[in-house]
Enzyme design. Sequence first.
Site, PDB file in Angstrom:
ATOM      1  N   GLY A   7       0.836  -1.207   0.000  1.00  0.00           N
ATOM      2  CA  GLY A   7       0.000   0.000   0.000  1.00  0.00           C
ATOM      3  C   GLY A   7       0.866   1.250   0.000  1.00  0.00           C
ATOM      4  CB  ALA A   9       0.635   4.666  -4.029  1.00  0.00           C
ATOM      5  N   GLY A  10      -0.527   4.794  -0.702  1.00  0.00           N
ATOM      6  CA  GLY A  10      -1.639   5.312   0.105  1.00  0.00           C
ATOM      7  C   GLY A  10      -1.182   6.468   0.982  1.00  0.00           C
ATOM      8  CG  HIS A 154     -10.811   9.153  11.913  1.00  0.00           C
ATOM      9  ND1 HIS A 154     -11.400   8.631  13.044  1.00  0.00           N
ATOM     10  CD2 HIS A 154      -9.484   8.868  12.011  1.00  0.00           C
ATOM     11  CE1 HIS A 154     -10.474   8.046  13.791  1.00  0.00           C
ATOM     12  NE2 HIS A 154      -9.298   8.176  13.182  1.00  0.00           N
ATOM     13  CE  LYS A 158     -11.204   5.251  10.677  1.00  0.00           C
ATOM     14  NZ  LYS A 158     -10.199   4.323  10.148  1.00  0.00           N
TER      15      LYS A 158
HETATM   16  P1  NAD Z   1      -5.429   4.834   1.607  1.00  0.00           P
HETATM   17  O1  NAD Z   1      -6.676   4.464   0.912  1.00  0.00           O
HETATM   18  O2  NAD Z   1      -4.868   6.201   1.392  1.00  0.00           O
HETATM   19  O3  NAD Z   1      -4.261   3.793   1.281  1.00  0.00           O
HETATM   20  C1  NAD Z   1      -4.439   2.415   1.135  1.00  0.00           C
HETATM   21  C2  NAD Z   1      -3.523   1.973   0.017  1.00  0.00           C
HETATM   22  O4  NAD Z   1      -3.536   0.545  -0.035  1.00  0.00           O
HETATM   23  C3  NAD Z   1      -3.971   2.488  -1.366  1.00  0.00           C
HETATM   24  O5  NAD Z   1      -2.872   3.092  -2.022  1.00  0.00           O
HETATM   25  C4  NAD Z   1      -4.441   1.225  -2.069  1.00  0.00           C
HETATM   26  O6  NAD Z   1      -4.242   1.284  -3.469  1.00  0.00           O
HETATM   27  C5  NAD Z   1      -3.533   0.186  -1.409  1.00  0.00           C
HETATM   28  N1  NAD Z   1      -4.022  -1.189  -1.548  1.00  0.00           N
HETATM   29  C6  NAD Z   1      -5.299  -1.658  -1.491  1.00  0.00           C
HETATM   30  N2  NAD Z   1      -5.327  -2.990  -1.667  1.00  0.00           N
HETATM   31  C7  NAD Z   1      -4.040  -3.379  -1.839  1.00  0.00           C
HETATM   32  C8  NAD Z   1      -3.428  -4.641  -2.065  1.00  0.00           C
HETATM   33  N3  NAD Z   1      -4.135  -5.774  -2.156  1.00  0.00           N
HETATM   34  N4  NAD Z   1      -2.080  -4.677  -2.185  1.00  0.00           N
HETATM   35  C9  NAD Z   1      -1.347  -3.551  -2.086  1.00  0.00           C
HETATM   36  N5  NAD Z   1      -1.867  -2.313  -1.897  1.00  0.00           N
HETATM   37  C10 NAD Z   1      -3.214  -2.241  -1.760  1.00  0.00           C
HETATM   38  O7  NAD Z   1      -5.726   4.595   3.170  1.00  0.00           O
HETATM   39  P2  NAD Z   1      -4.898   5.121   4.439  1.00  0.00           P
HETATM   40  O8  NAD Z   1      -5.500   6.377   4.962  1.00  0.00           O
HETATM   41  O9  NAD Z   1      -3.421   5.084   4.149  1.00  0.00           O
HETATM   42  O10 NAD Z   1      -5.276   3.990   5.499  1.00  0.00           O
HETATM   43  C11 NAD Z   1      -5.003   2.630   5.238  1.00  0.00           C
HETATM   44  C12 NAD Z   1      -5.449   1.791   6.434  1.00  0.00           C
HETATM   45  O11 NAD Z   1      -4.657   2.134   7.584  1.00  0.00           O
HETATM   46  C13 NAD Z   1      -6.908   2.018   6.868  1.00  0.00           C
HETATM   47  O12 NAD Z   1      -7.445   0.783   7.285  1.00  0.00           O
HETATM   48  C14 NAD Z   1      -6.783   2.972   8.053  1.00  0.00           C
HETATM   49  O13 NAD Z   1      -7.867   2.900   8.935  1.00  0.00           O
HETATM   50  C15 NAD Z   1      -5.525   2.444   8.667  1.00  0.00           C
HETATM   51  N6  NAD Z   1      -4.828   3.385   9.555  1.00  0.00           N
HETATM   52  C16 NAD Z   1      -4.322   2.845  10.703  1.00  0.00           C
HETATM   53  C17 NAD Z   1      -3.586   3.632  11.568  1.00  0.00           C
HETATM   54  C18 NAD Z   1      -2.958   2.981  12.777  1.00  0.00           C
HETATM   55  O14 NAD Z   1      -2.246   3.662  13.532  1.00  0.00           O
HETATM   56  N7  NAD Z   1      -3.169   1.673  12.964  1.00  0.00           N
HETATM   57  C19 NAD Z   1      -3.365   4.995  11.280  1.00  0.00           C
HETATM   58  C20 NAD Z   1      -3.899   5.517  10.091  1.00  0.00           C
HETATM   59  C21 NAD Z   1      -4.618   4.688   9.228  1.00  0.00           C
END
Ligand code: NAD
Length: 265
Positions: A7, A9-10, A154, A158
């Site tokens: 992930g 690029a997220g 949030h 989200k």
């Molecule tokens: P986001 O949508 O910006 O990023 C998710 C990324 O994962 C995207 O780039 C997507 O293309 C990629 N992705 C999806 N399926 C994939 C796969 N099978 N293989 C590889 N890449 C894949 O989301 P975000 O804001 O970065 O959040 C991601 C997750 O992290 C959410 O579940 C969020 O709730 C969680 N989060 C947790 C914490 C923590 O401290 N635990 C903090 C922030 C966010």
Amino acid sequence: MKIGIVGCAGRMGRMLVAETLVSDGCTLVGGVEHEQSPFLGVDLASLAGLDECGLVAGSDAGALFSAADVVIDFTLPQAAIGHAEAAVRHGAALVIGTTGLGLVEQAAVEKAAQSVAVIQAANYSVGVNLLLGLTAQVAAILDNDYDIEIVEMHHRHKVDAPSGTALALGQAAADGRGVDLEAVSERVRDGHTGARTPGDIGFATLRGGDVVGEHSVIFAADGERIELAHKASSRTLFARGAVRSARWCEGKAAGLYSMRDVLGL
Ligand code: NAD
């Protein structure tokens, strides 16, 4: 530690790339995205707003798990099973930040933890992990005269609600009170709900703008109210905690660990 990011690029993935690149003792070995991602082939560091590092976003998760000592996963719940299986197949530790996992996905994570070290936290910030401990302590002291409500806000993007952190706070409150969260959890209120049931733990979810993450645990009684609150103003703290967790994995036996283990709380 050789670290891989799924992930990459997220929103979190880019911060994890940046944090790995600047952390002592860590080497970034790659990052992957899903197969339709428009970011495939783009330099990982440039995605994170830094000078190019020569590694580009790929889609071969198996190759990443095989090259890395530990893989950090902040993606989507449906990706969790494949990543948990890949961690076992390639002997890599796994740091999971993805929230909203269902029972099947959670079971896959727990199965992986029988073979490799897995760290899972709904929130990787130090402050929230302190808040979890304080919530359990206060809930253990105050009886059902104090209604417990958990409020979170949030950003508008989200996709899961209540947040994983809100649910973890609910669990901490339930543990403190010695009750089963499932039995007392009040997740949705709408219409003529009737009066509040004593002992319930309520959840309220707000979404909007670019709010990084805000959580309050309210203990409300007749005549007074105690509020424990945490406000995150930057996602960097989650990335810092996740990379710190990845480094902590070194040499750890198989098992399911939490951020509280990492912090020694
Ligand atoms: P986001 O949508 O910006 O990023 C998710 C990324 O994962 C995207 O780039 C997507 O293309 C990629 N992705 C999806 N399926 C994939 C796969 N099978 N293989 C590889 N890449 C894949 O989301 P975000 O804001 O970065 O959040 C991601 C997750 O992290 C959410 O579940 C969020 O709730 C969680 N989060 C947790 C914490 C923590 O401290 N635990 C903090 C922030 C966010």
